[in-house]
Design a protein around this motif. Structure first.
Motif, PDB file in Angstrom:
ATOM      1  N   LEU A 131       0.836  -1.203   0.000  1.00  0.00           N
ATOM      2  CA  LEU A 131       0.000   0.000   0.000  1.00  0.00           C
ATOM      3  C   LEU A 131       0.873   1.256   0.000  1.00  0.00           C
ATOM      4  O   LEU A 131       0.615   2.204  -0.730  1.00  0.00           O
ATOM      5  CB  LEU A 131      -0.931  -0.012   1.216  1.00  0.00           C
ATOM      6  N   ARG A 132       1.936   1.252   0.798  1.00  0.00           N
ATOM      7  CA  ARG A 132       2.839   2.406   0.868  1.00  0.00           C
ATOM      8  C   ARG A 132       3.421   2.708  -0.502  1.00  0.00           C
ATOM      9  O   ARG A 132       3.542   3.853  -0.909  1.00  0.00           O
ATOM     10  CB  ARG A 132       3.977   2.123   1.855  1.00  0.00           C
ATOM     11  N   HIS A 133       3.754   1.661  -1.225  1.00  0.00           N
ATOM     12  CA  HIS A 133       4.326   1.834  -2.564  1.00  0.00           C
ATOM     13  C   HIS A 133       3.287   2.442  -3.520  1.00  0.00           C
ATOM     14  O   HIS A 133       3.607   3.328  -4.305  1.00  0.00           O
ATOM     15  CB  HIS A 133       4.813   0.479  -3.083  1.00  0.00           C
ATOM     16  N   ILE A 134       2.045   1.995  -3.412  1.00  0.00           N
ATOM     17  CA  ILE A 134       0.987   2.479  -4.308  1.00  0.00           C
ATOM     18  C   ILE A 134       0.635   3.935  -4.028  1.00  0.00           C
ATOM     19  O   ILE A 134       0.477   4.732  -4.937  1.00  0.00           O
ATOM     20  CB  ILE A 134      -0.258   1.567  -4.203  1.00  0.00           C
ATOM     21  N   ILE A 135       0.518   4.283  -2.729  1.00  0.00           N
ATOM     22  CA  ILE A 135       0.129   5.663  -2.412  1.00  0.00           C
ATOM     23  C   ILE A 135       1.333   6.596  -2.277  1.00  0.00           C
ATOM     24  O   ILE A 135       1.177   7.771  -1.995  1.00  0.00           O
ATOM     25  CB  ILE A 135      -0.768   5.741  -1.160  1.00  0.00           C
ATOM     26  N   ARG A 136       2.531   6.034  -2.464  1.00  0.00           N
ATOM     27  CA  ARG A 136       3.777   6.793  -2.522  1.00  0.00           C
ATOM     28  C   ARG A 136       4.056   7.624  -1.266  1.00  0.00           C
ATOM     29  O   ARG A 136       4.383   8.806  -1.342  1.00  0.00           O
ATOM     30  CB  ARG A 136       3.820   7.675  -3.764  1.00  0.00           C
ATOM     31  N   VAL A 137       3.925   6.968  -0.115  1.00  0.00           N
ATOM     32  CA  VAL A 137       4.321   7.604   1.138  1.00  0.00           C
ATOM     33  C   VAL A 137       5.818   7.385   1.282  1.00  0.00           C
ATOM     34  O   VAL A 137       6.289   6.258   1.251  1.00  0.00           O
ATOM     35  CB  VAL A 137       3.581   6.966   2.341  1.00  0.00           C
ATOM     36  N   SER A 138       6.590   8.465   1.409  1.00  0.00           N
ATOM     37  CA  SER A 138       8.042   8.282   1.447  1.00  0.00           C
ATOM     38  C   SER A 138       8.765   9.107   2.500  1.00  0.00           C
ATOM     39  O   SER A 138       9.898   8.804   2.829  1.00  0.00           O
ATOM     40  CB  SER A 138       8.640   8.586   0.074  1.00  0.00           C
ATOM     41  N   SER A 139       8.146  10.153   3.032  1.00  0.00           N
ATOM     42  CA  SER A 139       8.861  10.960   4.016  1.00  0.00           C
ATOM     43  C   SER A 139       7.994  11.175   5.245  1.00  0.00           C
ATOM     44  O   SER A 139       6.784  11.031   5.208  1.00  0.00           O
ATOM     45  CB  SER A 139       9.278  12.299   3.407  1.00  0.00           C
ATOM     46  N   GLY A 140       8.659  11.507   6.347  1.00  0.00           N
ATOM     47  CA  GLY A 140       7.953  11.704   7.600  1.00  0.00           C
ATOM     48  C   GLY A 140       7.486  10.382   8.178  1.00  0.00           C
ATOM     49  O   GLY A 140       7.998   9.322   7.845  1.00  0.00           O
ATOM     50  N   GLU A 141       6.505  10.460   9.066  1.00  0.00           N
ATOM     51  CA  GLU A 141       5.953   9.256   9.695  1.00  0.00           C
ATOM     52  C   GLU A 141       4.445   9.236   9.507  1.00  0.00           C
ATOM     53  O   GLU A 141       3.753  10.187   9.878  1.00  0.00           O
ATOM     54  CB  GLU A 141       6.299   9.203  11.181  1.00  0.00           C
ATOM     55  N   THR A 142       3.926   8.169   8.922  1.00  0.00           N
ATOM     56  CA  THR A 142       2.496   8.018   8.664  1.00  0.00           C
ATOM     57  C   THR A 142       2.044   6.647   9.141  1.00  0.00           C
ATOM     58  O   THR A 142       2.601   5.633   8.716  1.00  0.00           O
ATOM     59  CB  THR A 142       2.188   8.137   7.154  1.00  0.00           C
ATOM     60  N   THR A 143       1.054   6.614  10.036  1.00  0.00           N
ATOM     61  CA  THR A 143       0.487   5.342  10.475  1.00  0.00           C
ATOM     62  C   THR A 143      -0.511   4.888   9.426  1.00  0.00           C
ATOM     63  O   THR A 143      -1.453   5.606   9.099  1.00  0.00           O
ATOM     64  CB  THR A 143      -0.205   5.493  11.853  1.00  0.00           C
ATOM     65  N   LEU A 144      -0.275   3.685   8.887  1.00  0.00           N
ATOM     66  CA  LEU A 144      -1.127   3.169   7.823  1.00  0.00           C
ATOM     67  C   LEU A 144      -2.086   2.080   8.297  1.00  0.00           C
ATOM     68  O   LEU A 144      -3.051   1.771   7.612  1.00  0.00           O
ATOM     69  CB  LEU A 144      -0.272   2.632   6.673  1.00  0.00           C
ATOM     70  N   ARG A 145      -1.809   1.489   9.444  1.00  0.00           N
ATOM     71  CA  ARG A 145      -2.697   0.441   9.950  1.00  0.00           C
ATOM     72  C   ARG A 145      -2.426   0.231  11.431  1.00  0.00           C
ATOM     73  O   ARG A 145      -1.308   0.418  11.899  1.00  0.00           O
ATOM     74  CB  ARG A 145      -2.464  -0.872   9.195  1.00  0.00           C
ATOM     75  N   LYS A 146      -3.467  -0.175  12.147  1.00  0.00           N
ATOM     76  CA  LYS A 146      -3.320  -0.568  13.542  1.00  0.00           C
ATOM     77  C   LYS A 146      -3.827  -1.991  13.695  1.00  0.00           C
ATOM     78  O   LYS A 146      -4.829  -2.366  13.102  1.00  0.00           O
ATOM     79  CB  LYS A 146      -4.065   0.381  14.468  1.00  0.00           C
ATOM     80  N   VAL A 147      -3.114  -2.769  14.471  1.00  0.00           N
ATOM     81  CA  VAL A 147      -3.506  -4.141  14.760  1.00  0.00           C
ATOM     82  C   VAL A 147      -3.890  -4.189  16.234  1.00  0.00           C
ATOM     83  O   VAL A 147      -3.117  -3.781  17.093  1.00  0.00           O
ATOM     84  CB  VAL A 147      -2.352  -5.128  14.468  1.00  0.00           C
ATOM     85  N   LEU A 148      -5.098  -4.690  16.506  1.00  0.00           N
ATOM     86  CA  LEU A 148      -5.602  -4.758  17.871  1.00  0.00           C
ATOM     87  C   LEU A 148      -5.541  -6.181  18.399  1.00  0.00           C
ATOM     88  O   LEU A 148      -5.617  -7.143  17.628  1.00  0.00           O
ATOM     89  CB  LEU A 148      -7.044  -4.252  17.920  1.00  0.00           C
ATOM     90  N   PRO A 149      -5.419  -6.338  19.713  1.00  0.00           N
ATOM     91  CA  PRO A 149      -5.443  -7.686  20.283  1.00  0.00           C
ATOM     92  C   PRO A 149      -6.785  -8.365  20.008  1.00  0.00           C
ATOM     93  O   PRO A 149      -7.833  -7.724  20.054  1.00  0.00           O
ATOM     94  CB  PRO A 149      -5.286  -7.439  21.784  1.00  0.00           C
ATOM     95  N   ASP A 150      -6.736  -9.642  19.684  1.00  0.00           N
ATOM     96  CA  ASP A 150      -7.961 -10.436  19.582  1.00  0.00           C
ATOM     97  C   ASP A 150      -7.613 -11.899  19.823  1.00  0.00           C
ATOM     98  O   ASP A 150      -6.460 -12.238  20.090  1.00  0.00           O
ATOM     99  CB  ASP A 150      -8.690 -10.220  18.248  1.00  0.00           C
ATOM    100  N   SER A 151      -8.602 -12.767  19.741  1.00  0.00           N
ATOM    101  CA  SER A 151      -8.389 -14.177  20.076  1.00  0.00           C
ATOM    102  C   SER A 151      -7.543 -14.909  19.047  1.00  0.00           C
ATOM    103  O   SER A 151      -7.082 -16.017  19.299  1.00  0.00           O
ATOM    104  CB  SER A 151      -9.737 -14.875  20.242  1.00  0.00           C
ATOM    105  N   ASP A 152      -7.316 -14.323  17.873  1.00  0.00           N
ATOM    106  CA  ASP A 152      -6.544 -14.976  16.822  1.00  0.00           C
ATOM    107  C   ASP A 152      -5.077 -14.562  16.786  1.00  0.00           C
ATOM    108  O   ASP A 152      -4.329 -15.013  15.927  1.00  0.00           O
ATOM    109  CB  ASP A 152      -7.165 -14.691  15.447  1.00  0.00           C
ATOM    110  N   ASN A 153      -4.655 -13.663  17.672  1.00  0.00           N
ATOM    111  CA  ASN A 153      -3.254 -13.266  17.662  1.00  0.00           C
ATOM    112  C   ASN A 153      -2.718 -13.174  19.083  1.00  0.00           C
ATOM    113  O   ASN A 153      -3.464 -13.299  20.043  1.00  0.00           O
ATOM    114  CB  ASN A 153      -3.048 -11.945  16.891  1.00  0.00           C
ATOM    115  N   CYS A 154      -1.438 -12.968  19.217  1.00  0.00           N
ATOM    116  CA  CYS A 154      -0.789 -12.853  20.526  1.00  0.00           C
ATOM    117  C   CYS A 154      -0.478 -11.400  20.871  1.00  0.00           C
ATOM    118  O   CYS A 154       0.267 -11.135  21.812  1.00  0.00           O
ATOM    119  CB  CYS A 154       0.495 -13.681  20.550  1.00  0.00           C
ATOM    120  N   VAL A 155      -1.023 -10.468  20.103  1.00  0.00           N
ATOM    121  CA  VAL A 155      -0.787  -9.043  20.352  1.00  0.00           C
ATOM    122  C   VAL A 155      -1.426  -8.681  21.695  1.00  0.00           C
ATOM    123  O   VAL A 155      -2.596  -8.971  21.930  1.00  0.00           O
ATOM    124  CB  VAL A 155      -1.373  -8.186  19.207  1.00  0.00           C
TER     125      VAL A 155
END
Length: 199
Positions: A131-155
């Motif tokens: 996605l970063r490559h497609i939308i051409r984000v290249s400088s600074g800091e941009t949050t593109l996704r957040k992953v939340l804890p759930d029963s299917d992961n160990c987050v």
């Protein structure tokens, strides 16, 4: 799927990532398994509240695995809150790969004691890299996704996948399973050669 992406105008696009992911996930999964997708740099940062396996403490180390590749941190003696800050590198070939880790207590005269295990799906960070490559984000800091804890992961707490000066990174805390307590902090950087700027 949980994520956050905001434009410079402060607008949220809650289905941008899901639409992209649904459109391209089948294509990603059909890639040849032996063809390298990129380099994964995993920094094992620290552990918190690890289990006691010796008299009052433990001598922990971590083994991280990706497919048939594995790497090990050094042993930290007499510590339940160790700081490793060790970077381990892996070649990523499977877009649906799971990164797994196991924590052990080093013993001198018997088999090392298990101190829990955890896993993390790499599909979100790989998808964000595309996605970063497609939308051409290249400088600074941009949050593109957040992953939340759930029963299917160990987050164990919310984890952000961000583009930081052109690199896709994720900081994540994983709760250890099959043990009375413990968490491990990882910092993951995915380097996608197809997304690197040409010179």
């Amino acid at each position: 799927m949980n994520f956050a992406w905001k434009s410079g105008l402060g607008l949220s696009f809650p289905f941008l990532f899901d639409a992209f992911f649904n459109l391209f996930s089948d294509r990603l999964l059909c890639l040849k398994m032996a063809e390298p997708l990129g380099l994964l740099r995993v920094t094992v940062v620290q552990g918190k509240k690890l289990a006691i396996r010796d008299f009052k403490t433990s001598d922990p180390y971590v083994i991280v695995k990706l497919g048939n590749q594995s790497a090990k941190t050094k042993v930290i003696n007499n510590c339940l809150n160790p700081v490793w800050n060790e970077e381990l590198s892996f070649t990523l070939t499977d877009p649906a790969a799971l990164l797994s880790l196991e924590v052990f207590d080093k013993d001198r005269f018997k088999a090392d004691d298990k101190m829990g295990h955890a896993h993390l799906s790499l599909q979100p960070i790989i998808s964000v890299s595309r996605l970063r490559h497609i939308i051409r984000v290249s400088s600074g800091e941009t949050t593109l996704r957040k992953v939340l804890p759930d029963s299917d992961n160990c987050v164990s707490r919310e984890s952000a996948i961000s583009c930081v000066n052109g690199e896709v990174v994720q900081s994540v805390w994983l709760r250890l399973c099959a043990v009375e307590s413990g968490e491990i902090e990882l910092k993951i950087k995915f380097i996608d050669p197809s997304a690197q700027p040409s010179q």
